[in-house]
Design a protein around this motif. Sequence first.
Motif, PDB file in Angstrom:
ATOM      1  N   ALA A 159       0.816  -1.187   0.198  1.00 62.70           N
ATOM      2  CA  ALA A 159       0.374   0.090   0.033  1.00 62.70           C
ATOM      3  C   ALA A 159       0.461   1.006   0.060  1.00 62.70           C
ATOM      4  CB  ALA A 159      -1.274  -0.091   1.242  1.00 62.70           C
ATOM      5  N   CYS A 160       2.070   0.920   1.053  1.00 61.08           N
ATOM      6  CA  CYS A 160       3.082   1.996   0.544  1.00 61.08           C
ATOM      7  C   CYS A 160       3.515   2.421  -0.697  1.00 61.08           C
ATOM      8  CB  CYS A 160       4.334   2.006   1.795  1.00 61.08           C
ATOM      9  SG  CYS A 160       4.616   3.312   2.171  1.00 61.08           S
ATOM     10  N   LEU A 161       3.975   1.632  -0.637  1.00 62.49           N
ATOM     11  CA  LEU A 161       5.274   1.768  -2.122  1.00 62.49           C
ATOM     12  C   LEU A 161       4.109   1.876  -3.447  1.00 62.49           C
ATOM     13  CD1 LEU A 161       7.327   0.799  -4.042  1.00 62.49           C
ATOM     14  CD2 LEU A 161       6.800  -1.601  -4.815  1.00 62.49           C
ATOM     15  N   ASP A 162       2.416   1.821  -3.109  1.00 66.97           N
ATOM     16  CA  ASP A 162       1.571   1.885  -4.680  1.00 66.97           C
ATOM     17  C   ASP A 162       1.602   3.684  -4.517  1.00 66.97           C
ATOM     18  OD1 ASP A 162       1.618  -0.402  -5.387  1.00 66.97           O
ATOM     19  OD2 ASP A 162      -0.116  -1.086  -3.921  1.00 66.97           O
ATOM     20  N   ALA A 163       1.246   3.936  -3.497  1.00 65.12           N
ATOM     21  CA  ALA A 163       1.616   5.091  -2.639  1.00 65.12           C
ATOM     22  C   ALA A 163       2.694   5.728  -3.344  1.00 65.12           C
ATOM     23  CB  ALA A 163       0.821   5.805  -1.215  1.00 65.12           C
ATOM     24  N   LEU A 164       3.837   5.610  -3.068  1.00 60.39           N
ATOM     25  CA  LEU A 164       4.734   6.325  -3.940  1.00 60.39           C
ATOM     26  C   LEU A 164       5.054   6.128  -5.455  1.00 60.39           C
ATOM     27  CD1 LEU A 164       7.161   5.730  -0.593  1.00 60.39           C
ATOM     28  CD2 LEU A 164       5.559   7.561  -0.898  1.00 60.39           C
ATOM     29  N   SER A 165       4.839   5.065  -6.280  1.00 57.66           N
ATOM     30  CA  SER A 165       4.974   5.358  -7.074  1.00 57.66           C
ATOM     31  C   SER A 165       4.380   5.737  -8.019  1.00 57.66           C
ATOM     32  CB  SER A 165       4.609   3.335  -7.713  1.00 57.66           C
ATOM     33  OG  SER A 165       3.738   2.666  -7.395  1.00 57.66           O
ATOM     34  N   SER A 166       3.002   6.517  -7.796  1.00 55.64           N
ATOM     35  CA  SER A 166       1.863   6.714  -8.394  1.00 55.64           C
ATOM     36  C   SER A 166       3.072   8.487  -8.510  1.00 55.64           C
ATOM     37  CB  SER A 166       0.241   6.774  -7.518  1.00 55.64           C
ATOM     38  OG  SER A 166       0.466   7.207  -6.808  1.00 55.64           O
ATOM     39  N   ARG A 167       3.612   8.586  -7.797  1.00 55.51           N
ATOM     40  CA  ARG A 167       4.111  10.011  -7.408  1.00 55.51           C
ATOM     41  C   ARG A 167       5.631   9.968  -7.974  1.00 55.51           C
ATOM     42  NH1 ARG A 167      -0.184   9.065  -4.601  1.00 55.51           N
ATOM     43  NH2 ARG A 167      -2.093  10.984  -3.892  1.00 55.51           N
ATOM     44  N   LEU A 168       5.988   9.071  -7.748  1.00 57.83           N
ATOM     45  CA  LEU A 168       7.524   8.970  -8.286  1.00 57.83           C
ATOM     46  C   LEU A 168       7.999   7.805  -9.363  1.00 57.83           C
ATOM     47  CD1 LEU A 168       8.951   8.525  -4.590  1.00 57.83           C
ATOM     48  CD2 LEU A 168       9.343  10.493  -6.009  1.00 57.83           C
ATOM     49  N   PRO A 169       9.246   8.698 -10.078  1.00 55.35           N
ATOM     50  CA  PRO A 169       9.336   7.737 -11.408  1.00 55.35           C
ATOM     51  C   PRO A 169      10.346   6.590 -10.827  1.00 55.35           C
ATOM     52  CG  PRO A 169      10.372   9.814 -11.390  1.00 55.35           C
ATOM     53  CD  PRO A 169       9.540   9.692 -10.291  1.00 55.35           C
ATOM     54  N   PHE A 170      10.214   5.895 -10.746  1.00 58.25           N
ATOM     55  CA  PHE A 170      11.064   3.750 -10.446  1.00 58.25           C
ATOM     56  C   PHE A 170      12.253   3.277 -11.916  1.00 58.25           C
ATOM     57  CE2 PHE A 170       8.152   2.741  -6.647  1.00 58.25           C
ATOM     58  CZ  PHE A 170       8.811   4.086  -6.034  1.00 58.25           C
ATOM     59  N   SER A 171      13.466   3.406 -12.021  1.00 61.77           N
ATOM     60  CA  SER A 171      14.307   2.790 -12.640  1.00 61.77           C
ATOM     61  C   SER A 171      13.761   1.283 -13.113  1.00 61.77           C
ATOM     62  CB  SER A 171      15.534   3.279 -12.629  1.00 61.77           C
ATOM     63  OG  SER A 171      15.885   4.413 -12.551  1.00 61.77           O
ATOM     64  N   PHE A 172      13.870   0.582 -14.658  1.00 62.45           N
ATOM     65  CA  PHE A 172      13.194   0.048 -14.823  1.00 62.45           C
ATOM     66  C   PHE A 172      14.005  -0.606 -15.591  1.00 62.45           C
ATOM     67  CE2 PHE A 172      10.787  -3.563 -16.660  1.00 62.45           C
ATOM     68  CZ  PHE A 172      10.287  -4.693 -15.928  1.00 62.45           C
ATOM     69  N   SER A 173      13.943  -1.683 -16.496  1.00 60.09           N
ATOM     70  CA  SER A 173      15.281  -2.646 -16.755  1.00 60.09           C
ATOM     71  C   SER A 173      14.477  -3.567 -17.368  1.00 60.09           C
ATOM     72  CB  SER A 173      16.741  -2.305 -16.741  1.00 60.09           C
ATOM     73  OG  SER A 173      17.094  -3.548 -17.971  1.00 60.09           O
ATOM     74  N   PRO A 174      14.574  -4.204 -18.507  1.00 56.39           N
ATOM     75  CA  PRO A 174      13.018  -4.897 -19.124  1.00 56.39           C
ATOM     76  C   PRO A 174      13.934  -6.397 -18.836  1.00 56.39           C
ATOM     77  CG  PRO A 174      13.191  -3.459 -20.650  1.00 56.39           C
ATOM     78  CD  PRO A 174      14.010  -2.794 -19.948  1.00 56.39           C
ATOM     79  N   GLU A 175      15.332  -5.777 -18.946  1.00 59.35           N
ATOM     80  CA  GLU A 175      16.842  -7.096 -18.540  1.00 59.35           C
ATOM     81  C   GLU A 175      16.292  -7.459 -17.475  1.00 59.35           C
ATOM     82  OE1 GLU A 175      20.941  -8.321 -19.984  1.00 59.35           O
ATOM     83  OE2 GLU A 175      20.058  -6.749 -20.240  1.00 59.35           O
ATOM     84  N   PHE A 176      16.722  -6.380 -15.951  1.00 61.46           N
ATOM     85  CA  PHE A 176      17.085  -6.850 -15.356  1.00 61.46           C
ATOM     86  C   PHE A 176      16.528  -6.249 -14.383  1.00 61.46           C
ATOM     87  CE2 PHE A 176      21.099  -5.477 -17.691  1.00 61.46           C
ATOM     88  CZ  PHE A 176      21.954  -6.657 -16.994  1.00 61.46           C
ATOM     89  N   GLY A 177      15.222  -6.090 -14.241  1.00 60.62           N
ATOM     90  CA  GLY A 177      13.788  -5.657 -13.678  1.00 60.62           C
ATOM     91  C   GLY A 177      13.476  -4.118 -13.054  1.00 60.62           C
ATOM     92  N   TYR A 178      12.995  -4.095 -12.032  1.00 58.73           N
ATOM     93  CA  TYR A 178      13.782  -3.357 -11.124  1.00 58.73           C
ATOM     94  C   TYR A 178      14.753  -3.501 -10.482  1.00 58.73           C
ATOM     95  CZ  TYR A 178       8.840  -2.272 -10.917  1.00 58.73           C
ATOM     96  OH  TYR A 178       7.231  -1.863 -11.154  1.00 58.73           O
ATOM     97  N   LEU A 179      15.599  -1.883 -10.787  1.00 63.33           N
ATOM     98  CA  LEU A 179      16.876  -1.540 -10.252  1.00 63.33           C
ATOM     99  C   LEU A 179      17.324  -0.964  -9.220  1.00 63.33           C
ATOM    100  CD1 LEU A 179      18.581   0.488 -13.226  1.00 63.33           C
ATOM    101  CD2 LEU A 179      17.906  -2.461 -13.654  1.00 63.33           C
ATOM    102  N   SER A 180      18.762  -1.610  -8.865  1.00 60.94           N
ATOM    103  CA  SER A 180      19.055  -1.314  -7.470  1.00 60.94           C
ATOM    104  C   SER A 180      20.741  -1.263  -7.107  1.00 60.94           C
ATOM    105  CB  SER A 180      18.742  -2.618  -6.292  1.00 60.94           C
ATOM    106  OG  SER A 180      19.777  -3.361  -4.941  1.00 60.94           O
ATOM    107  N   ALA A 181      20.964  -0.767  -6.713  1.00 60.09           N
ATOM    108  CA  ALA A 181      22.503  -0.284  -6.223  1.00 60.09           C
ATOM    109  C   ALA A 181      23.276  -1.944  -5.810  1.00 60.09           C
ATOM    110  CB  ALA A 181      22.624   0.878  -5.006  1.00 60.09           C
ATOM    111  N   SER A 182      22.807  -2.380  -5.635  1.00 62.22           N
ATOM    112  CA  SER A 182      22.728  -4.106  -5.619  1.00 62.22           C
ATOM    113  C   SER A 182      22.633  -5.363  -6.590  1.00 62.22           C
ATOM    114  CB  SER A 182      22.840  -4.964  -4.050  1.00 62.22           C
ATOM    115  OG  SER A 182      23.621  -6.371  -4.196  1.00 62.22           O
TER     116      SER A 182
END
Length: 294
Positions: free
Chosen positions: A103-126
């Motif tokens: 619920a928290c993630l959905d609320a934030l993701s509707s207002r923030l752009p997240f980095s996503f790669s078709p190959e790797f999925g959601y990107l992370s520092a690790s």
Amino acid sequence: MGHRFPNGATVGELQDVMRQVLDAARDADLALDTFKGLTNAERDHLVACRLVSPDFEWTLPGRALLVDARRSLSVMVNEEDHLRIQSLSAGWSVSASDAEARACLDALSSRLPFSFSPEFGYLSASPFNCGSGRRRSAMFHLIGLAQSKRLPAVLTALSAMGVSVRGLFGESSRAIGAFVQVSVLELAQTEFAGACEYLLREERESRTLVPRETLTEKSTQARDFAVSSRSLSLADALRVLAWIRWASVSSLPGFPSSPRAADAALTTLDIRGTMGEEHAARQRADALRAALGA
């Protein structure tokens, strides 16, 4: 989000990320308290309650922590990644935590752009965390398996299921006092639940293999040690708590009537000793005597 990950970002980028997250949380009307700075006491308490990572560099620019009133949900800004959402619940209730975090993630993701790669999925520092960007974890007290010498075999079986086992404070920490975290990145919730149910069954069976006389003797030794000590290392405090908790579950006389007393003491232990190890050692001893009513 258009910025480099925290380990390579400039101060300006980190501060911009923090502003974006705080603005999004406010616009989403999320009922979260915001901490841009913490006292040592506040930070130590939140670490002990698992609401903030021990490695969160909260004194550096661009860092913020958002926590709900029930202290069950926290959002770390610019920890290892730009955004880390944690939801915690007592007992075996992974579905409740999953729903709260989503619920928290959905609320934030509707207002923030997240980095996503078709190959790797959601990107992370690790790179290990790329993909779904979700980790499910549960904390267990496996003292029965440890005492019956069955713990290594059970952990090997969990590893074969794709479940990792870490110490009480996450990655790189040790399983002192038989307190452990089991976690997964890619397994479905049903598979994770199955692995945890397996662990619960093995632990319950192992506890029946330890004679009550042995439990009484070791628990009493641990209690007497805690009552007579005016300072305790973190390792000693966790070992004492492990026996207090098992004695309480087994309704041994002279111990708290509920294991929740040990659980509460666990959240008050000074973990990192930010005010000095001598002060932390005294605080741990005081917390355990209070839990024992001594």
